[in-house]
Design a protein around this motif. Structure first.
Motif, PDB file in Angstrom:
ATOM      1  N   ASN A   1     -22.383 -34.540  39.946  1.00 59.29           N
ATOM      2  CA  ASN A   1     -21.350 -35.259  39.064  1.00 59.29           C
ATOM      3  C   ASN A   1     -19.842 -35.003  39.203  1.00 59.29           C
TER       4      ASN A   1
ATOM      5  N   VAL B   1     -16.105 -35.674  37.337  1.00 58.59           N
ATOM      6  CA  VAL B   1     -15.246 -36.194  36.287  1.00 58.59           C
ATOM      7  C   VAL B   1     -14.009 -35.750  36.275  1.00 58.59           C
TER       8      VAL B   1
ATOM      9  N   THR C   1     -22.380 -39.032  41.522  1.00 54.73           N
ATOM     10  CA  THR C   1     -21.726 -39.797  40.465  1.00 54.73           C
ATOM     11  C   THR C   1     -20.250 -39.637  40.439  1.00 54.73           C
TER      12      THR C   1
ATOM     13  N   THR D   1     -16.749 -40.057  38.531  1.00 52.79           N
ATOM     14  CA  THR D   1     -16.266 -40.861  37.328  1.00 52.79           C
ATOM     15  C   THR D   1     -14.635 -40.414  37.147  1.00 52.79           C
ATOM     16  N   SER D   2     -13.827 -41.337  36.936  1.00 54.68           N
ATOM     17  CA  SER D   2     -12.379 -41.172  36.589  1.00 54.68           C
ATOM     18  C   SER D   2     -11.884 -40.117  37.543  1.00 54.68           C
TER      19      SER D   2
ATOM     20  N   LEU E   1     -17.237 -44.906  39.412  1.00 58.00           N
ATOM     21  CA  LEU E   1     -17.054 -45.403  38.133  1.00 58.00           C
ATOM     22  C   LEU E   1     -15.594 -45.058  37.742  1.00 58.00           C
ATOM     23  N   ASP E   2     -14.823 -46.051  37.464  1.00 55.64           N
ATOM     24  CA  ASP E   2     -13.411 -46.028  37.118  1.00 55.64           C
ATOM     25  C   ASP E   2     -12.686 -45.010  38.013  1.00 55.64           C
ATOM     26  N   SER E   3     -12.830 -45.211  39.298  1.00 57.13           N
ATOM     27  CA  SER E   3     -12.437 -44.415  40.250  1.00 57.13           C
ATOM     28  C   SER E   3     -11.597 -45.002  41.330  1.00 57.13           C
TER      29      SER E   3
END
Length: 199
Positions: free
Chosen positions: A60, A62, A86, A88-89, A115-117
């Motif tokens: 992950n 972030v 994953t 994210t951002s 996601l949002d990336s």
């Protein structure tokens, strides 16, 4: 990182390392790792210059960056063997693979979530390779939501995204733009023997 380990890594730079597999990060045997506010950059390896994941492991990211890797003759972010990643951002950019998948090479029942990336300015070699941004094969899946896949390039098919052999990909509220496939075409998305949903 192996054998059900599950570290959380914050505010960290992983850079200028060299390995046979996983120049920046190697993960295997059901391990899990989360990176927050971190940067993985300028690492090298024969396979997985930035990251290599096997054995049903999970990564992950972030608010993090994966950038400026050159694979010696294979992949940059190599996710296989029913593993999951994953993003994210986060941003993944400036990577150059020695094979398919300028940034991500996802295979053998593995899963990618973006996601949002932003996935941008990645490439495969000028004379070979498909999937300038994302290469997805063999029963794998991807979800791209509220994200941007742009300015990636390859010689083969799918300048932005390539999916082959029973893969599935969902693209939701995202931008796939300004990617290039110089040899065969399909500069944005190439699906072969796979399914997808775009909304």
């Amino acid at each position: 990182i192996e054998y059900t380990s599950n570290p959380i890594i914050n505010n960290t730079f992983i850079m200028e390392n060299t390995a046979e597999q996983g120049g920046g990060v190697f993960i295997d045997h059901n391990a899990s790792v989360t990176f927050t506010n971190s940067t993985i950059t300028d690492n090298s390896a024969v396979n997985g210059a930035a990251i290599c994941s096997y054995g049903s492991s999970e990564l992950n990211f972030v608010n993090s960056i994966v950038s400026n890797h050159t694979s010696i003759n294979n992949t940059v972010i190599h996710i296989t063997d029913s593993s999951n990643i994953t993003i994210t951002s986060s941003e993944v950019f400036g990577n150059n693979s020695g094979n398919d998948g300028g940034a991500f090479h996802i295979r053998e029942g593995s899963n990618l979530s973006v996601l949002d990336s932003r996935i941008h300015n990645n490439s495969t070699p000028s004379d070979s390779g498909s999937g300038g941004g994302i290469y997805l094969v063999y029963n794998s899946s991807a979800t791209i939501a509220n994200s941007e896949i742009s300015q990636n390039s390859c010689f083969g098919y799918g300048g932005g995204v390539y999916a082959f052999s029973n893969c599935s990909i969902d693209i939701l509220n995202s931008t796939i733009a300004d990617n290039e496939a110089t040899g065969y075409g399909d500069s944005g998305i190439h699906l072969s023997e796979s399914s997808g949903q775009i909304e």
